[in-house]
Design a protein around this motif. Structure first.
Motif: not given
Length: 198
Positions: A137-138, A154-158, A196-197
């Motif tokens: 996170l920033l 989720s990794f896609a969101e990250q 990430y997992g």
């Protein structure tokens, strides 16, 4: 008090009133800490807001300050305890999160922090220091999150979150002497996806 202040104000060269004089005295005493813990100053707005605290509120503020002072030490203890239970592969994943966070700062000038999605110091359901609980996170967003539990990206969101931050940064990159290189971004995101997992 106002009558005396009005009389003093009338004797001054400057155009003033007793009320202004009292306000100036209060302001001076506040800024020098003259009221001690009996006032609360909210500096988040202009003008600053000030209110007197009851004895009970003063004790609550003192307890909160002690808690805030101890929180980093408790957090360090939790991380140390949980780290001792990590496998080598899990510790590697944690280390990669930290390294990628630092490299986002180095290469893109972005203040990313490694965040525990389920906060370690959440009073109701504290999280663990484990790679499956980590996300980036920033700093400003992490500060707002504080001890709250947020659903982990989720990794896609990250990936979308990091790319959006880099896109925004690229708009001012030249002014900040930051060179945005897509291949570096892609490499960091590939490394992050690998650890990430979940």
């Amino acid at each position: 008090m106002l009558v005396a202040a009005d009389a003093q104000a009338a004797k001054q060269k400057n155009d003033t009133t007793g009320l202004r004089e009292i306000a100036a005295r209060l302001s001076s005493r506040l800024s020098s800490g003259g009221f001690g813990a009996s006032v609360e100053v909210d500096a988040s707005e202009r003008p600053k807001k000030v209110r007197f605290l009851s004895a009970v509120e003063q004790k609550e503020h003192e307890a909160q300050e002690v808690e805030e002072d101890l929180a980093p030490l408790r957090r360090i203890d939790i991380i140390k305890r949980d780290s001792e239970q990590l496998s080598v592969a899990e510790q590697y994943r944690v280390d990669e999160f930290e390294a990628i966070s630092r490299q986002l700062k180095t290469y893109f000038g972005l203040d990313f922090e490694v965040d525990h999605a389920s906060a370690l110091l959440n009073p109701k359901t504290p999280g663990k220091h484990h790679p499956d609980n980590l996300q980036l996170l920033l700093k400003t967003h992490n500060g707002k999150k504080n001890a709250s539990n947020w659903p982990r990206f989720s990794f896609a969101e990250q990936k979308q979150y990091i790319e959006a931050a880099i896109t925004l940064q690229s708009l001012v990159a030249a002014r900040m002497n930051v060179e945005v290189v897509s291949s570096v971004k892609d490499s960091l995101l590939q490394r992050l996806e690998a650890v990430y997992g979940g």
